[in-house]
Design a protein around this motif. Structure first.
Motif, PDB file in Angstrom:
ATOM      1  N   ARG A 110      21.500  13.390   9.371  1.00  0.00           N
ATOM      2  CA  ARG A 110      21.281  13.932   8.038  1.00  0.00           C
ATOM      3  C   ARG A 110      19.971  14.707   7.920  1.00  0.00           C
ATOM      4  N   MET A 111      19.100  14.605   8.906  1.00  0.00           N
ATOM      5  CA  MET A 111      17.804  15.304   8.868  1.00  0.00           C
ATOM      6  C   MET A 111      17.511  15.851  10.254  1.00  0.00           C
ATOM      7  N   GLY A 112      17.022  17.087  10.303  1.00  0.00           N
ATOM      8  CA  GLY A 112      16.701  17.706  11.578  1.00  0.00           C
ATOM      9  C   GLY A 112      15.582  16.976  12.309  1.00  0.00           C
ATOM     10  N   VAL A 113      15.551  17.142  13.630  1.00  0.00           N
ATOM     11  CA  VAL A 113      14.574  16.439  14.459  1.00  0.00           C
ATOM     12  C   VAL A 113      13.149  16.786  14.043  1.00  0.00           C
ATOM     13  N   PHE A 114      12.877  18.079  13.841  1.00  0.00           N
ATOM     14  CA  PHE A 114      11.510  18.497  13.509  1.00  0.00           C
ATOM     15  C   PHE A 114      11.055  17.915  12.179  1.00  0.00           C
ATOM     16  N   LEU A 115      11.906  18.039  11.155  1.00  0.00           N
ATOM     17  CA  LEU A 115      11.532  17.539   9.834  1.00  0.00           C
ATOM     18  C   LEU A 115      11.346  16.022   9.862  1.00  0.00           C
ATOM     19  N   PHE A 116      12.218  15.323  10.566  1.00  0.00           N
ATOM     20  CA  PHE A 116      12.110  13.874  10.699  1.00  0.00           C
ATOM     21  C   PHE A 116      10.795  13.499  11.374  1.00  0.00           C
ATOM     22  N   THR A 117      10.433  14.261  12.407  1.00  0.00           N
ATOM     23  CA  THR A 117       9.233  13.967  13.190  1.00  0.00           C
ATOM     24  C   THR A 117       7.951  14.166  12.390  1.00  0.00           C
ATOM     25  N   VAL A 118       7.888  15.224  11.590  1.00  0.00           N
ATOM     26  CA  VAL A 118       6.636  15.551  10.906  1.00  0.00           C
ATOM     27  C   VAL A 118       6.513  14.908   9.523  1.00  0.00           C
ATOM     28  N   THR A 119       7.563  14.273   9.038  1.00  0.00           N
ATOM     29  CA  THR A 119       7.488  13.646   7.716  1.00  0.00           C
ATOM     30  C   THR A 119       7.697  12.130   7.775  1.00  0.00           C
ATOM     31  N   ILE A 120       8.862  11.701   8.172  1.00  0.00           N
ATOM     32  CA  ILE A 120       9.220  10.279   8.138  1.00  0.00           C
ATOM     33  C   ILE A 120       8.375   9.464   9.110  1.00  0.00           C
ATOM     34  N   VAL A 121       8.217   9.968  10.332  1.00  0.00           N
ATOM     35  CA  VAL A 121       7.509   9.210  11.367  1.00  0.00           C
ATOM     36  C   VAL A 121       6.046   8.940  11.007  1.00  0.00           C
ATOM     37  N   PRO A 122       5.244   9.964  10.665  1.00  0.00           N
ATOM     38  CA  PRO A 122       3.841   9.658  10.303  1.00  0.00           C
ATOM     39  C   PRO A 122       3.723   8.855   9.013  1.00  0.00           C
ATOM     40  N   LEU A 123       4.690   8.999   8.099  1.00  0.00           N
ATOM     41  CA  LEU A 123       4.648   8.235   6.858  1.00  0.00           C
ATOM     42  C   LEU A 123       4.793   6.741   7.133  1.00  0.00           C
ATOM     43  N   ILE A 124       5.751   6.379   7.991  1.00  0.00           N
ATOM     44  CA  ILE A 124       5.926   4.968   8.331  1.00  0.00           C
ATOM     45  C   ILE A 124       4.757   4.484   9.184  1.00  0.00           C
ATOM     46  N   GLY A 125       4.246   5.356  10.055  1.00  0.00           N
ATOM     47  CA  GLY A 125       3.063   5.010  10.837  1.00  0.00           C
ATOM     48  C   GLY A 125       1.873   4.734   9.934  1.00  0.00           C
ATOM     49  N   PHE A 126       1.724   5.551   8.898  1.00  0.00           N
ATOM     50  CA  PHE A 126       0.655   5.349   7.913  1.00  0.00           C
ATOM     51  C   PHE A 126       0.796   3.968   7.264  1.00  0.00           C
ATOM     52  N   TYR A 127       2.022   3.618   6.894  1.00  0.00           N
ATOM     53  CA  TYR A 127       2.256   2.305   6.286  1.00  0.00           C
ATOM     54  C   TYR A 127       1.862   1.182   7.247  1.00  0.00           C
ATOM     55  N   ASP A 128       2.193   1.342   8.532  1.00  0.00           N
ATOM     56  CA  ASP A 128       1.859   0.301   9.506  1.00  0.00           C
ATOM     57  C   ASP A 128       0.356   0.118   9.605  1.00  0.00           C
ATOM     58  N   GLY A 129      -0.392   1.212   9.502  1.00  0.00           N
ATOM     59  CA  GLY A 129      -1.840   1.114   9.578  1.00  0.00           C
ATOM     60  C   GLY A 129      -2.461   0.482   8.353  1.00  0.00           C
ATOM     61  N   VAL A 130      -1.916   0.788   7.176  1.00  0.00           N
ATOM     62  CA  VAL A 130      -2.541   0.310   5.941  1.00  0.00           C
ATOM     63  C   VAL A 130      -2.114  -1.105   5.581  1.00  0.00           C
ATOM     64  N   PHE A 131      -0.905  -1.513   6.041  1.00  0.00           N
ATOM     65  CA  PHE A 131      -0.432  -2.855   5.698  1.00  0.00           C
ATOM     66  C   PHE A 131       0.321  -3.472   6.873  1.00  0.00           C
ATOM     67  N   GLY A 132       1.521  -2.982   7.198  1.00  0.00           N
ATOM     68  CA  GLY A 132       2.175  -3.390   8.447  1.00  0.00           C
ATOM     69  C   GLY A 132       3.487  -4.128   8.403  1.00  0.00           C
ATOM     70  N   PRO A 133       3.607  -5.269   7.703  1.00  0.00           N
ATOM     71  CA  PRO A 133       4.841  -6.058   7.786  1.00  0.00           C
ATOM     72  C   PRO A 133       6.084  -5.259   7.407  1.00  0.00           C
ATOM     73  N   GLY A 134       7.115  -5.363   8.240  1.00  0.00           N
ATOM     74  CA  GLY A 134       8.359  -4.659   7.966  1.00  0.00           C
ATOM     75  C   GLY A 134       8.438  -3.260   8.540  1.00  0.00           C
ATOM     76  N   THR A 135       7.413  -2.827   9.303  1.00  0.00           N
ATOM     77  CA  THR A 135       7.425  -1.479   9.869  1.00  0.00           C
ATOM     78  C   THR A 135       8.666  -1.233  10.720  1.00  0.00           C
ATOM     79  N   GLY A 136       9.015  -2.206  11.546  1.00  0.00           N
ATOM     80  CA  GLY A 136      10.193  -2.062  12.394  1.00  0.00           C
ATOM     81  C   GLY A 136      11.464  -1.876  11.576  1.00  0.00           C
ATOM     82  N   SER A 137      11.574  -2.586  10.463  1.00  0.00           N
ATOM     83  CA  SER A 137      12.750  -2.453   9.594  1.00  0.00           C
ATOM     84  C   SER A 137      12.820  -1.051   8.986  1.00  0.00           C
ATOM     85  N   PHE A 138      11.671  -0.506   8.604  1.00  0.00           N
ATOM     86  CA  PHE A 138      11.654   0.834   8.013  1.00  0.00           C
ATOM     87  C   PHE A 138      12.018   1.896   9.058  1.00  0.00           C
ATOM     88  N   PHE A 139      11.498   1.763  10.266  1.00  0.00           N
ATOM     89  CA  PHE A 139      11.870   2.698  11.322  1.00  0.00           C
ATOM     90  C   PHE A 139      13.365   2.598  11.629  1.00  0.00           C
TER      91      PHE A 139
END
Length: 261
Positions: free
Chosen positions: A132-161
């Motif tokens: 449903r989302m292109g590789v580039f858009l997924f890479t530059v939006t969703i991935v760093p956003l979830i990574g940001f969440y893992d850095g600021v808090f963390g629990p459930g990161t694997g579930s979000f990915f």
């Protein structure tokens, strides 16, 4: 802090082994390791920093196991892992200056929503679906956003990915699990660098727990690859609900404080 007794280190090793096993399949290992360190008398900030060190062994171990079996191509996914680490750096920096009450308040509801989604989607299996989302858009939006969440808090990161890979990238459950571990490794690296800079990493504890994480992740990833969606889906659902309950059980949780429970 004072030197930790051998029996406490053994307890932390066992906790890390269990966390590595669960985390390699469905995520959520931090909800085992962080409370275990707090029980052992390690201060909260040092627990967070040390948790990132030992998590590197678990996510790295699982990544290697899935890569050796051909479920993820490391060279192709390195840009995603790098952006996950990039997001986690900024998240960890924010965590040092901004309280995470809002995230803590919302997270249990998000985790339950993830559990409900996977529980009510019987057609989610090991076969890839429509992206449903292109590789580039997924890479530059969703991935760093979830990574940001893992850095600021963390629990459930694997579930979000997992949710992102299944719903947006169209991955089957096993393939999503394999790719989740690599990106989780990236976010662990990013957050670890920040915590290391602030001097809140206990190396002895982290390395002992890292050994447990490595072994647990090896066992867990093999179970996941052998059974596939039959074990990953139920464990993901149970883990997400358990994380939500664990968070809400904390008397200091913002919602409980606001409601006076």
């Amino acid at each position: 802090m004072a030197d930790i007794a051998p029996q406490i280190l053994f307890f932390l090793f066992l906790a890390a082994f269990l966390a590595g096993f669960i985390d390699s399949i469905a995520g959520g290992g931090g909800m085992i390791t962080i409370p275990a360190m707090l029980i052992a008398g390690i201060p909260p900030l040092e627990s967070l920093g040390t948790n990132k060190l030992q998590s590197l062994f678990g996510s790295g171990s699982a990544t290697l196991a899935y890569a050796r079996a051909g479920h993820v191509r490391l060279s192709e996914q390195l840009p995603m892992a790098a952006l996950s680490a990039f997001g986690a750096v900024f998240g960890a920096l924010l965590a040092t200056i901004v309280p995470g009450d809002v995230l803590k308040a919302v997270l249990p509801f998000l985790l339950v929503a993830i559990a409900v989604y996977f529980g009510l989607k019987p057609n989610i299996g090991d076969v890839d679906k429509h992206r449903r989302m292109g590789v580039f858009l997924f890479t530059v939006t969703i991935v760093p956003l979830i990574g940001f969440y893992d850095g600021v808090f963390g629990p459930g990161t694997g579930s979000f990915f997992m949710l992102a890979f299944v719903t947006l990238a169209g991955f089957g459950v096993l393939k999503a699990t394999a790719h989740t571990k690599l990106l989780n490794f990236g976010s662990n690296v990013g957050a670890f660098v920040v915590f290391l800079f602030y001097g809140v990493v206990l190396w002895k504890v982290g390395l002992v727990m890292g050994a447990g994480q490595f072994l647990g992740a090896q066992v867990g990833s093999r179970v996941a690859m052998k059974v596939g969606a039959k074990v990953i889906k139920p464990l993901l659902i149970v883990t997400s609900v358990a994380l939500a309950i664990r968070l809400m059980a904390d008397p200091s949780h913002p919602i409980r404080v606001w409601l006076g429970w």
